[in-house]
Write an enzyme that holds these catalytic residues in place. Structure first.
Site, PDB file in Angstrom:
ATOM      1  N   TYR A  56       0.859  -1.188   0.000  1.00 52.43           N
ATOM      2  CA  TYR A  56       0.000   0.000   0.000  1.00 52.43           C
ATOM      3  C   TYR A  56       0.894   1.237   0.000  1.00 52.43           C
ATOM      4  O   TYR A  56       1.513   1.564   1.015  1.00 52.43           O
ATOM      5  CB  TYR A  56      -0.913   0.026   1.225  1.00 52.43           C
ATOM      6  CG  TYR A  56      -1.985  -1.039   1.277  1.00 52.43           C
ATOM      7  CD1 TYR A  56      -2.326  -1.791   0.154  1.00 52.43           C
ATOM      8  CD2 TYR A  56      -2.666  -1.290   2.466  1.00 52.43           C
ATOM      9  CE1 TYR A  56      -3.316  -2.764   0.215  1.00 52.43           C
ATOM     10  CE2 TYR A  56      -3.665  -2.256   2.535  1.00 52.43           C
ATOM     11  CZ  TYR A  56      -3.975  -2.991   1.408  1.00 52.43           C
ATOM     12  OH  TYR A  56      -4.958  -3.948   1.482  1.00 52.43           O
ATOM     13  N   LEU A 209     -18.759  -1.350   1.934  1.00 52.81           N
ATOM     14  CA  LEU A 209     -19.520  -0.263   1.321  1.00 52.81           C
ATOM     15  C   LEU A 209     -19.188  -0.138  -0.163  1.00 52.81           C
ATOM     16  O   LEU A 209     -19.469   0.887  -0.781  1.00 52.81           O
ATOM     17  CB  LEU A 209     -19.242   1.061   2.036  1.00 52.81           C
ATOM     18  CG  LEU A 209     -19.686   1.121   3.504  1.00 52.81           C
ATOM     19  CD1 LEU A 209     -19.324   2.470   4.112  1.00 52.81           C
ATOM     20  CD2 LEU A 209     -21.176   0.855   3.636  1.00 52.81           C
ATOM     21  N   ARG A 211     -16.434   0.337  -1.722  1.00 55.49           N
ATOM     22  CA  ARG A 211     -15.558   1.471  -1.979  1.00 55.49           C
ATOM     23  C   ARG A 211     -16.314   2.805  -2.022  1.00 55.49           C
ATOM     24  O   ARG A 211     -16.021   3.687  -2.820  1.00 55.49           O
ATOM     25  CB  ARG A 211     -14.779   1.260  -3.272  1.00 55.49           C
ATOM     26  CG  ARG A 211     -13.918   0.015  -3.203  1.00 55.49           C
ATOM     27  CD  ARG A 211     -13.362  -0.421  -4.544  1.00 55.49           C
ATOM     28  NE  ARG A 211     -12.526  -1.589  -4.349  1.00 55.49           N
ATOM     29  CZ  ARG A 211     -12.990  -2.840  -4.265  1.00 55.49           C
ATOM     30  NH1 ARG A 211     -14.298  -3.057  -4.367  1.00 55.49           N
ATOM     31  NH2 ARG A 211     -12.183  -3.846  -4.079  1.00 55.49           N
ATOM     32  N   GLY A 212     -17.304   2.894  -1.155  1.00 54.97           N
ATOM     33  CA  GLY A 212     -18.083   4.117  -1.046  1.00 54.97           C
ATOM     34  C   GLY A 212     -19.320   4.151  -1.921  1.00 54.97           C
ATOM     35  O   GLY A 212     -20.174   5.030  -1.760  1.00 54.97           O
ATOM     36  N   SER A 215     -22.338   3.809   0.233  1.00 53.84           N
ATOM     37  CA  SER A 215     -22.206   4.526   1.510  1.00 53.84           C
ATOM     38  C   SER A 215     -23.314   5.543   1.714  1.00 53.84           C
ATOM     39  O   SER A 215     -23.541   6.009   2.836  1.00 53.84           O
ATOM     40  CB  SER A 215     -20.859   5.251   1.565  1.00 53.84           C
ATOM     41  OG  SER A 215     -20.826   6.308   0.599  1.00 53.84           O
TER      42      SER A 215
END
Length: 334
Positions: A56, A209, A211-212, A215
């Site tokens: 990452y 979620l 990746r939003g 959401s």
């Protein structure tokens, strides 16, 4: 907050975990100070599982998590359980160049992760994607050697299918499978989840979620930066996005009827799937973390679950969860 065991051989973890990837990479710019404060807030709220990966932002996320742990109160630092993924290869330009699951590489990756995190052991260690050129037995066997030496406490897997899970479990005790699971990503329900439950392996669910996407905060006209993964994700493109956000609006009606948010409803749905499943929250700010934590107070009864199923059927989402080139690396999809 209730606690759950990470498989029959794993440690006890909180009902929710914190996925730290977005604090360093793939979702546009992030605020380091706010990221560290969010990790501290998660620990203060009783979350124990922190998830990161050595690739990452090429080690940046591990160093960020390490700093957050060093600056947290001792009692909170000691409660943290670290889940680390390894094996993804990068170049100086940030490009992806495959996976390395060779035993020597496994031990090399671990040595660097321990140093960046500033710890003497990793609680759950797993290859991010199966190396197609190395049998999973060899990769898992190398992690088992790290367990024997005390550098790793538990062996995990990531994004693997049922057959690979069985082969790995026949090699050494597997505590946990990390895999995407949400209202709109339910592929594990047919074969993978029955296999983990048969073998006593827990699931840490990322992308709860999507990746939003689900959401309740993603606008129809939102512009994404070029360094945001979602700018290239099929689910966030053109007509796909508009269709998928229609699903979110259907979910919003149910959430509003219960007096909670869309995100809380979506997370609560994953929590309702079983005590062997620990959702990872991708919150990058304390505000989003606070909202997500509220999901633990949401109770979904049979009527709620039926309404959610009708609003967002299992196959309703449009678009794959990764671009085609990345889908090819998912053992769980083959």
């Amino acid at each position: 907050m209730d606690t759950r065991h990470l498989g029959t051989t794993g440690p006890q973890v909180s009902a929710l975990g914190l996925g730290c990837m977005g604090m360093s990479a793939l979702y546009g710019e992030a605020d380091r100070t706010e990221s560290i404060a969010t990790v501290h807030a998660a620990l203060e709220a009783g979350l124990t599982l922190l998830d990161t990966g050595d690739f990452y932002a090429m080690g940046h996320n591990e160093m960020l998590v390490g700093e957050a742990l060093r600056t947290a109160p001792a009692a909170r630092r000691e409660q943290a359980l670290l889940s680390v993924k390894f094996g993804a290869l990068r170049d100086p330009d940030g490009n992806w160049s495959g996976y390395d699951g060779r035993p020597a590489a496994v031990k090399n990756f671990a040595a660097y992760s321990l140093q960046r995190l500033g710890v003497d052991h990793i609680d759950v260690y797993r290859i991010a994607r199966v190396d197609p050129d190395v049998p999973i037995e060899e990769t898992v066997g190398a992690i088992a050697e790290l367990v024997e030496k005390g550098h790793v406490r538990h062996i995990g897997l990531s994004e693997v299918g049922a057959d690979t899970i069985r082969r790995a479990a026949a090699t050494a005790p597997i505590s946990d499978l990390q895999i995407e699971y949400s209202l709109v990503s339910r592929g594990i329900e047919d074969r993978i989840l029955p296999t983990t439950r048969e073998l006593g392996i827990a699931v840490t669910a990322y992308g709860v979620l999507s990746r939003g996407l689900i959401s309740g905060h993603f606008g129809r006209d939102r512009k994404l930066a070029a360094n945001d993964f979602r700018a290239h994700s099929p689910r966030f493109q053109g007509e796909n996005l508009q269709h998928n956000l229609d699903l979110v609006e259907a979910l919003r009606k149910i959430a509003e009827g219960k007096g909670v948010t869309v995100a809380q409803t979506a997370i609560a749905w994953v929590l309702s799937r079983g005590e062997d499943i620990v959702p990872l929250l991708g919150a990058r700010t304390r505000e989003r973390l606070t909202e997500a934590l509220g999901a633990t107070a949401v109770t979904l009864d049979e009527a709620d679950l039926a309404a959610i199923e009708e609003a967002v059927p299992a196959d309703a989402v449009v678009g794959a969860r990764y671009p085609e080139a990345q889908m090819a690396h998912l053992d769980s999809e083959r």
